[in-house]
Design an enzyme around this catalytic site. Structure first.
Site, mmCIF file in Angstrom:
data_model
loop_
_atom_site.group_PDB
_atom_site.id
_atom_site.type_symbol
_atom_site.label_atom_id
_atom_site.label_comp_id
_atom_site.label_asym_id
_atom_site.label_seq_id
_atom_site.Cartn_x
_atom_site.Cartn_y
_atom_site.Cartn_z
ATOM 1 N N ARG A 236 0.843 -1.193 0.000
ATOM 2 C CA ARG A 236 0.000 0.000 0.000
ATOM 3 C C ARG A 236 0.883 1.250 0.000
ATOM 4 N NH1 ARG A 236 -3.465 -2.639 -1.658
ATOM 5 N NH2 ARG A 236 -5.586 -2.963 -0.895
ATOM 6 N N ASP A 260 4.246 -0.209 -7.170
ATOM 7 C CA ASP A 260 2.941 -0.585 -7.729
ATOM 8 C C ASP A 260 1.833 0.149 -6.993
ATOM 9 O OD1 ASP A 260 1.241 -2.149 -9.494
ATOM 10 O OD2 ASP A 260 0.602 -3.217 -7.690
ATOM 11 N N GLU A 265 -3.838 7.476 -4.406
ATOM 12 C CA GLU A 265 -4.387 6.897 -5.642
ATOM 13 C C GLU A 265 -5.776 7.501 -5.856
ATOM 14 O OE1 GLU A 265 -4.203 2.630 -5.221
ATOM 15 O OE2 GLU A 265 -2.025 2.616 -5.415
ATOM 16 N N HIS A 297 -1.047 0.059 -9.709
ATOM 17 C CA HIS A 297 -1.660 -0.890 -8.753
ATOM 18 C C HIS A 297 -2.163 -2.132 -9.496
ATOM 19 C CE1 HIS A 297 -3.701 -1.004 -4.569
ATOM 20 N NE2 HIS A 297 -3.566 -2.241 -5.025
HETATM 21 P P1 NAD Z 1 -1.853 -11.460 4.930
HETATM 22 O O1 NAD Z 1 -2.833 -10.981 5.920
HETATM 23 O O2 NAD Z 1 -1.907 -12.881 4.481
HETATM 24 O O3 NAD Z 1 -0.370 -11.163 5.448
HETATM 25 C C1 NAD Z 1 0.030 -9.937 5.985
HETATM 26 C C2 NAD Z 1 1.171 -10.183 6.953
HETATM 27 O O4 NAD Z 1 1.647 -8.928 7.401
HETATM 28 C C3 NAD Z 1 0.740 -10.994 8.190
HETATM 29 O O5 NAD Z 1 1.634 -12.061 8.401
HETATM 30 C C4 NAD Z 1 0.809 -9.964 9.326
HETATM 31 O O6 NAD Z 1 1.179 -10.539 10.555
HETATM 32 C C5 NAD Z 1 1.889 -9.016 8.810
HETATM 33 N N1 NAD Z 1 1.832 -7.674 9.392
HETATM 34 C C6 NAD Z 1 0.752 -6.933 9.719
HETATM 35 N N2 NAD Z 1 1.134 -5.727 10.182
HETATM 36 C C7 NAD Z 1 2.485 -5.717 10.143
HETATM 37 C C8 NAD Z 1 3.456 -4.752 10.495
HETATM 38 N N3 NAD Z 1 3.118 -3.538 10.955
HETATM 39 N N4 NAD Z 1 4.761 -5.074 10.337
HETATM 40 C C9 NAD Z 1 5.118 -6.296 9.849
HETATM 41 N N5 NAD Z 1 4.244 -7.243 9.504
HETATM 42 C C10 NAD Z 1 2.939 -6.958 9.642
HETATM 43 O O7 NAD Z 1 -2.012 -10.482 3.678
HETATM 44 P P2 NAD Z 1 -1.517 -10.730 2.190
HETATM 45 O O8 NAD Z 1 -2.551 -11.469 1.430
HETATM 46 O O9 NAD Z 1 -0.135 -11.270 2.206
HETATM 47 O O10 NAD Z 1 -1.541 -9.233 1.614
HETATM 48 C C11 NAD Z 1 -0.666 -8.235 2.088
HETATM 49 C C12 NAD Z 1 -1.080 -6.887 1.523
HETATM 50 O O11 NAD Z 1 -0.817 -6.847 0.130
HETATM 51 C C13 NAD Z 1 -2.584 -6.579 1.590
HETATM 52 O O12 NAD Z 1 -2.972 -6.129 2.871
HETATM 53 C C14 NAD Z 1 -2.742 -5.532 0.545
HETATM 54 O O13 NAD Z 1 -2.540 -4.253 1.121
HETATM 55 C C15 NAD Z 1 -1.619 -5.823 -0.441
HETATM 56 N N6 NAD Z 1 -2.111 -6.280 -1.754
HETATM 57 C C16 NAD Z 1 -1.713 -5.624 -2.858
HETATM 58 C C17 NAD Z 1 -2.144 -6.046 -4.109
HETATM 59 C C18 NAD Z 1 -1.722 -5.363 -5.380
HETATM 60 O O14 NAD Z 1 -2.312 -5.604 -6.437
HETATM 61 N N7 NAD Z 1 -0.711 -4.513 -5.356
HETATM 62 C C19 NAD Z 1 -3.010 -7.133 -4.212
HETATM 63 C C20 NAD Z 1 -3.386 -7.784 -3.046
HETATM 64 C C21 NAD Z 1 -2.942 -7.353 -1.808
HETATM 65 C C1 COI Z 2 -6.045 -5.891 -3.024
HETATM 66 O O1 COI Z 2 -6.616 -6.934 -3.388
HETATM 67 O O2 COI Z 2 -5.958 -5.549 -1.821
HETATM 68 C C2 COI Z 2 -5.433 -5.031 -4.026
HETATM 69 O O3 COI Z 2 -4.597 -4.238 -3.682
HETATM 70 C C3 COI Z 2 -5.902 -5.146 -5.441
HETATM 71 C C4 COI Z 2 -6.552 -3.873 -5.953
HETATM 72 C C5 COI Z 2 -7.164 -4.100 -7.292
HETATM 73 C C6 COI Z 2 -7.497 -3.240 -4.996
#
Ligand code: NAD
Ligand code: COI
Length: 331
Positions: A236, A260, A265, A297
């Site tokens: 994020r 990304d 945004e 993103h």
């Molecule tokens: P998840 O919940 O499976 O894993 C997140 C991990 O981060 C957990 O192990 C948690 O303990 C850890 N965590 C939480 N706060 C923390 C902190 N302050 N310091 C260190 N570790 C911490 O989530 P995920 O499925 O792995 O997704 C992670 C993030 O990726 C989502 O929250 C989302 O913001 C982002 N994401 C981005 C996209 C994209 O298209 N760019 C897509 C999906 C998700």
């Molecule tokens: C998420 O799934 O959290 C993402 O960052 C993907 C986006 C299209 C909102």
């Protein structure tokens, strides 16, 4: 039962139509962004599906309440942009899709790391801007297997990223606020974040945005990082201070960045039919830098993700409207 799906892209439509047909449920879709002004389009529908990175505000949930809408199903992972307290206060149940394809985001983070490590931006700049097509000492890159990769957040995406970086031979260290019991011998946890900052050649962020990690990557942290280090943010935008990152890249505090997700945004970012030219000065500046790869993103965007985002989110909505408890309830 009938649903309305907001913020639809053309690539989602075949999956939505198939889901509606398979489940014999009327599903209307619209490219409209969901706000307190546009929520009127949802009048008469039993549930709303949405995917957006701009806020889901208190005013929006107040409007849901007035219209009698009780169910919002997000097609994505992150819920940092949702006023969950306001949703609860207005009796709105929310689901997300916690694991539509963690591999897709992990693979994109590795793509960014490879692009930057092999200095592809410099090759593109020489050809695209100078129209020259020849070797340069500036193109000499580094193997991933020669580097230490620091992963922050070892959840679903972080663990997939670790697998991929390990496959390329990297030494992987990791930090998580809530570490897993087992690392499967793939990586070692560091207790102190400073170890990630000072020891990593590549740092890849995979944690959710929270109040306590707002601008975690700021001037003080960039100063601690190696001047050859690369930062990859597919998590994020709020986790990285954009101004400090720009300074770090321009002053040589760090060597490159894969961006990304960026702060501020806009709704336009997700409008796949938009013809607007980018005007954000930071995005424009980053886009000109050979040591930066900036993308809108889009780490999630694979056919596997899109299918799962639609199927799982609409099934969650159906479960809620049927009065059952969905497995992906957020609030
Ligand atoms: P998840 O919940 O499976 O894993 C997140 C991990 O981060 C957990 O192990 C948690 O303990 C850890 N965590 C939480 N706060 C923390 C902190 N302050 N310091 C260190 N570790 C911490 O989530 P995920 O499925 O792995 O997704 C992670 C993030 O990726 C989502 O929250 C989302 O913001 C982002 N994401 C981005 C996209 C994209 O298209 N760019 C897509 C999906 C998700
Ligand atoms: C998420 O799934 O959290 C993402 O960052 C993907 C986006 C299209 C909102």
């Amino acid at each position: 039962m009938k649903f309305i799906v907001y913020n639809v892209r053309d690539d989602e439509i075949p999956f939505i139509e198939k889901w509606g047909k398979d489940h014999k449920i009327e599903v209307k879709y619209t490219t409209t962004t969901l706000t307190q002004e546009t929520v009127q389009e949802a009048a008469g529908f039993d549930g709303v599906s949405c995917l957006q990175t701009i806020p889901y505000s208190k005013e929006l949930f107040d409007a849901f309440n007035k219209m009698g809408i009780k169910y919002l199903s997000l097609r994505n992972v992150g819920v940092d942009n949702v006023d969950l307290a306001a949703a609860k206060g207005n009796g709105v149940q929310i689901t997300n899709v916690p694991a539509y394809s963690p591999e897709s985001i992990a693979e994109f983070a590795v793509t960014m790391a490879l692009y930057l490590s092999r200095r592809v931006g410099y090759m593109k700049q020489q050809l695209d801007q100078n129209h020259q097509f020849h070797f340069s000492p500036n193109f000499m890159g580094r193997l991933i297997s020669d580097q230490t990769v620091g992963i922050i957040g070892t959840g679903r995406i972080g663990r997939e990223a670790i697998k991929l970086f390990k496959g390329l031979g990297a030494n992987v260290i990791a930090y998580d606020k809530y570490p897993q019991k087992s690392t499967n011998g793939q990586f070692v946890y560091v207790k102190d974040l400073a170890d990630i900052y000072t020891k990593s050649d590549i740092i890849s962020i995979h944690m959710p945005a929270t109040d306590d990690n707002y601008h975690q990557f700021n001037h003080e942290v960039f100063e601690q990082m190696k001047d050859t280090a690369l930062l990859i943010n597919t998590a994020r935008g709020s986790i990285v201070d954009t101004n400090d990152l720009m300074y770090a890249l321009q002053s040589g505090e760090i060597a490159g960045a894969g961006i990304d997700t960026i702060e501020a945004e806009t709704a336009d970012l997700q409008d796949s039919r938009s013809t607007k030219q980018v005007s954000d000065p930071d995005v424009l500046k980053f886009s000109m830098m050979p040591n930066v790869l900036i993308t809108p993103h889009s780490a999630f965007h694979t056919s596997e993700s899109v299918r799962n985002m639609i199927d799982i989110s609409l099934s969650n909505l159906m479960t809620m409207v049927n009065g059952e408890k969905p497995k992906d309830l957020v609030n």
